[in-house]
Write an enzyme that holds these catalytic residues in place. Structure first.
Site, mmCIF file in Angstrom:
data_model
loop_
_atom_site.group_PDB
_atom_site.id
_atom_site.type_symbol
_atom_site.label_atom_id
_atom_site.label_comp_id
_atom_site.label_asym_id
_atom_site.label_seq_id
_atom_site.Cartn_x
_atom_site.Cartn_y
_atom_site.Cartn_z
ATOM 1 N N LYS A 165 54.577 16.827 52.806
ATOM 2 C CA LYS A 165 53.706 18.477 52.019
ATOM 3 C C LYS A 165 53.976 18.996 52.762
ATOM 4 O O LYS A 165 53.857 19.622 53.835
ATOM 5 C CB LYS A 165 51.878 18.074 51.545
ATOM 6 C CG LYS A 165 51.833 18.982 51.044
ATOM 7 C CD LYS A 165 50.008 18.895 51.731
ATOM 8 C CE LYS A 165 49.875 19.860 52.848
ATOM 9 N NZ LYS A 165 50.381 21.078 52.783
ATOM 10 N N SER A 180 47.276 22.186 63.415
ATOM 11 C CA SER A 180 45.781 22.930 63.817
ATOM 12 C C SER A 180 45.403 20.817 64.662
ATOM 13 O O SER A 180 45.620 19.913 64.101
ATOM 14 C CB SER A 180 45.112 23.131 63.352
ATOM 15 O OG SER A 180 44.204 22.213 62.415
ATOM 16 N N THR A 181 45.197 20.967 66.135
ATOM 17 C CA THR A 181 44.537 19.431 66.599
ATOM 18 C C THR A 181 42.893 19.419 66.269
ATOM 19 O O THR A 181 42.435 18.211 65.131
ATOM 20 C CB THR A 181 43.823 20.154 67.827
ATOM 21 O OG1 THR A 181 45.337 20.467 69.045
ATOM 22 C CG2 THR A 181 43.254 19.327 68.256
ATOM 23 N N GLU A 182 42.187 20.645 65.396
ATOM 24 C CA GLU A 182 41.477 20.251 64.522
ATOM 25 C C GLU A 182 42.213 19.164 62.944
ATOM 26 O O GLU A 182 41.251 18.227 63.111
ATOM 27 C CB GLU A 182 40.600 21.100 63.286
ATOM 28 C CG GLU A 182 39.845 21.364 63.289
ATOM 29 C CD GLU A 182 39.484 22.870 62.324
ATOM 30 O OE1 GLU A 182 40.020 23.469 61.550
ATOM 31 O OE2 GLU A 182 38.363 22.786 60.665
ATOM 32 N N GLY A 197 44.525 17.519 62.935
ATOM 33 C CA GLY A 197 45.293 16.292 64.000
ATOM 34 C C GLY A 197 43.643 15.129 63.546
ATOM 35 O O GLY A 197 44.725 14.388 63.298
ATOM 36 N N CYS A 225 53.438 26.930 68.544
ATOM 37 C CA CYS A 225 52.461 26.246 69.137
ATOM 38 C C CYS A 225 52.981 25.852 70.579
ATOM 39 O O CYS A 225 51.850 25.763 71.855
ATOM 40 C CB CYS A 225 53.134 24.606 68.466
ATOM 41 S SG CYS A 225 54.424 24.057 68.886
HETATM 42 P P1 NAI Z 1 46.758 23.724 59.463
HETATM 43 O O1 NAI Z 1 45.974 22.326 60.423
HETATM 44 O O2 NAI Z 1 44.888 23.685 58.279
HETATM 45 O O3 NAI Z 1 47.527 23.068 58.251
HETATM 46 C C1 NAI Z 1 49.031 22.482 58.964
HETATM 47 C C2 NAI Z 1 49.651 21.237 57.368
HETATM 48 O O4 NAI Z 1 48.415 20.713 57.559
HETATM 49 C C3 NAI Z 1 48.662 22.601 56.518
HETATM 50 O O5 NAI Z 1 50.560 21.850 55.936
HETATM 51 C C4 NAI Z 1 48.148 22.059 55.993
HETATM 52 O O6 NAI Z 1 47.832 22.018 54.367
HETATM 53 C C5 NAI Z 1 47.294 20.062 56.216
HETATM 54 N N1 NAI Z 1 46.367 20.488 56.082
HETATM 55 C C6 NAI Z 1 45.153 21.158 56.437
HETATM 56 N N2 NAI Z 1 43.980 20.338 56.026
HETATM 57 C C7 NAI Z 1 44.552 19.596 55.440
HETATM 58 C C8 NAI Z 1 43.464 17.679 55.600
HETATM 59 N N3 NAI Z 1 42.706 18.088 55.804
HETATM 60 N N4 NAI Z 1 43.914 16.463 55.756
HETATM 61 C C9 NAI Z 1 45.519 16.478 55.519
HETATM 62 N N5 NAI Z 1 46.213 17.522 55.488
HETATM 63 C C10 NAI Z 1 46.272 18.940 55.708
HETATM 64 O O7 NAI Z 1 46.651 25.154 60.254
HETATM 65 P P2 NAI Z 1 45.762 25.941 59.684
HETATM 66 O O8 NAI Z 1 45.266 26.100 58.956
HETATM 67 O O9 NAI Z 1 47.127 26.897 58.685
HETATM 68 O O10 NAI Z 1 46.735 27.147 61.149
HETATM 69 C C11 NAI Z 1 45.284 27.398 61.353
HETATM 70 C C12 NAI Z 1 45.340 27.579 63.217
HETATM 71 O O11 NAI Z 1 46.349 25.761 63.326
HETATM 72 C C13 NAI Z 1 46.313 28.006 63.887
HETATM 73 O O12 NAI Z 1 46.114 29.099 64.573
HETATM 74 C C14 NAI Z 1 46.438 27.672 64.435
HETATM 75 O O13 NAI Z 1 46.007 27.620 66.186
HETATM 76 C C15 NAI Z 1 47.189 26.023 65.410
HETATM 77 N N6 NAI Z 1 48.017 25.772 63.735
HETATM 78 C C16 NAI Z 1 48.851 24.870 65.148
HETATM 79 C C17 NAI Z 1 50.531 24.789 64.303
HETATM 80 C C18 NAI Z 1 51.793 24.297 65.047
HETATM 81 O O14 NAI Z 1 53.302 23.926 64.915
HETATM 82 N N7 NAI Z 1 51.458 23.413 66.233
HETATM 83 C C19 NAI Z 1 51.516 25.456 63.292
HETATM 84 C C20 NAI Z 1 50.220 25.784 62.262
HETATM 85 C C21 NAI Z 1 49.301 26.338 63.088
#
Ligand code: NAI
Ligand code: MG
Length: 497
Positions: free
Chosen positions: A195, A249-251, A253, A304
């Site tokens: 996804k 995001s850690t949230e 995660g 990240c």
């Molecule tokens: P996110 O963690 O919400 O999104 C990442 C992926 O998770 C996307 O594919 C999203 O559709 C999916 N996702 C979101 N909620 C989910 C859920 N409840 N269950 C399963 N999958 C879910 O990150 P977002 O909101 O795009 O960005 C927020 C913050 O997260 C950023 O500002 C950054 O700090 C951090 N982030 C860190 C990344 C990294 O490489 N470690 C990459 C992207 C964001």
């Protein structure tokens, strides 16, 4: 800071015009199909805020179909039962095709994510190719052990594919994150439901197209774009998924971990960071300054591993921070397709609001900008590369991941005390150290609580190097043989002789 204007859509290269005008469907069981609901969702061009494409919106029903297809492909052994050399061959073919289509993929990645086309050409796409090739090599080298045990037994281990895996990836390196995840899963013999992030689903869909062309059996790789709260959540909690791999995001995660508890599926996580970058006075200061600027501004800070907490020994603090500020001011902010662009837009209006919100909060709490700090232009999601000083350890900008081109620099006096400050974070993904003192470099590298430590360099990745986080930056490792281990189960077989 002036903004380089984006091209109008009719000036886009022919492939992009053609691709964007086509219907973009889900890829399930070897076929491109509409969402069960018939719904689509908009994907935005971050340089203009306009709609770039409409994509079929996967939801619970589509995830269920994709998981069922992946399950059938797994149980039939259409993939795991192939001779390992044939699995390797197909992964290699996928890499070859990706390389042939480098220009198309780089273009989509730049349009979808906003990153400079030049960067996608030399980093995102070739690194994805490299990762697939590296993992193809492992398909023939997944070994068990022969283990001497007490008694008349012949005992050995087998490494078997975990099964059906769900892979949820972010938008900062859409294609590369897909390659990091697909490579080891395919090499191990797993079947996959991927996804992509809702912000950037295009390159994963094109990847599905070329996977179909090179002849992956139906159901081995399924790609279901959709929102996290619906499609992502359905995949994470699905009772017939054996493992979920997540980057984001850690949230989220933590949400994934809870969702996985239902069937105790295996979980690997690559999460946020607040990486310290430490410059000692005995470093090559010019090189360190350049490295620190690259460490935070690369990919608009949407990494990240971004070196967002910069610690500089006081005697060189002004030289370094003014050097980074000067580098920031010299950067061209503009559309990804403009060859002059150094800094593209952030990926979304949400990230624009988040990043500018952090800058404002830092200033409200008493920090100061040495350069940048503002949005650029009034359309698209551009932010100036920003250097912040006078930040205090308790401030939000020092504790939370900003994920933008914003570095907070702090001077230090006692090299022995810097480690406490550097490790004062819930994260532990990466760190940088700049010094010419070899002994100091190794001691500091050992003391930093982070999955990767770069010495006199930053953001150096290789498919052969394990990558992942200490503390709340994640579980497990990507790339290297470590990643393969995260896609296999170990079985002990004991034979009475
Ligand atoms: P996110 O963690 O919400 O999104 C990442 C992926 O998770 C996307 O594919 C999203 O559709 C999916 N996702 C979101 N909620 C989910 C859920 N409840 N269950 C399963 N999958 C879910 O990150 P977002 O909101 O795009 O960005 C927020 C913050 O997260 C950023 O500002 C950054 O700090 C951090 N982030 C860190 C990344 C990294 O490489 N470690 C990459 C992207 C964001
Ligand atoms: Mg989110």
């Amino acid at each position: 800071m002036a903004l380089l204007a984006p091209p109008i859509p009719s000036q886009l290269p022919e492939f992009a015009q053609h691709y964007l005008s086509r219907t973009k469907q889900l890829y399930i069981d070897g076929k491109f199909v509409d969402a069960q609901s018939g719904k689509t969702f908009p994907v935005f061009n971050p340089a203009t805020g306009e709609i770039l494409a409409e994509v079929a919106e996967g939801d619970v029903a589509d995830i269920n179909l994709a998981v069922a297809a992946a399950r059938r492909a797994f149980e039939s052994k259409a993939w795991s039962g192939l001779p390992p050399s044939q699995r390797a061959r197909l992964i290699d073919k996928l890499a070859d095709k990706l390389e042939e289509r480098l220009e198309d993929f780089a273009l989509l990645e730049s349009l979808d994510n906003g990153k400079p086309l030049a960067v996608a050409r030399v980093a995102d796409v070739p690194m994805s190719v490299d990762n697939l090739r590296y993992m193809a090599g492992w398909a023939t080298k997944i070994l068990g052990d022969s283990i001497p045990i007490a008694g008349d037994f012949h005992a050995y281990t087998r490494r078997e594919p975990i099964g059906v895996v769900g892979q949820i990836i972010p938008w900062n390196f859409p294609l590369l994150m897909a390659a990091w995840k697909l490579g080891p899963a395919l090499a191990a013999g797993c079947t996959i439901v991927l996804k992509p992030a809702e912000q950037t689903p295009l390159s994963a869909l094109l990847l599905a197209e070329i996977a179909a062309e090179v002849g992956f059996p139906p159901g081995v790789l399924n790609v279901v774009p959709g929102y996290g709260e619906t499609a992502g959540a359905a995949l994470a909690e699905h009772p017939d998924v054996d493992k979920v791999a997540f980057t984001g995001s850690t949230e989220v995660g933590k949400i994934i971990v809870r969702a996985a508890a239902g069937n105790l599926k295996k979980v690997t996580l690559e999460l946020g960071g607040k990486s310290p970058n430490i410059i000692f006075a005995d470093a090559d200061v010019a090189q360190a300054t350049q490295g620190a600027a690259f460490g935070i501004f690369f990919n608009m800070g949407q990494c990240c591993t971004a070196g967002s907490r910069l610690f500089v020994e006081r005697s060189v603090f002004d030289e370094v921070t003014h050097g980074i500020a000067a580098a920031a001011k010299a950067m061209n902010v503009g559309h990804g397709l403009d060859a002059r662009t150094d800094i593209g837009p952030l990926v979304s209006d949400e990230q624009l609001a988040r990043v500018t919100g952090y800058i404002e909060s830092g200033i409200a709490e008493g920090a100061r900008t040495l350069s940048g700090g503002a949005r650029v232009g009034d359309r698209g999601y551009f932010v100036e590369p920003t250097v912040i000083v006078d930040a205090k350890p308790h401030m939000k900008i020092m504790r939370e991941e900003i994920f933008g081109p914003v570095v907070a620099a702090t001077p230090f006096d006692d090299p022995n005390e810097i480690l406490g400050a550097a490790n004062d974070t819930v994260y532990g993904l990466a760190a940088g150290v700049w010094t010419k003192d070899v002994s100091k470099a190794h001691k500091v590298a050992a003391a930093l609580r982070a999955g990767t430590v770069w010495v006199n360099c930053y953001n150096v990745f290789d498919p052969a190097l394990p990558f992942g986080g200490f503390k709340q930056s994640g579980w497990g490792r990507e790339m290297s043989h470590n990643a393969l281990e995260c896609y296999t189960e170990t079985k002990s077989v004991v034979v009475k002789l």
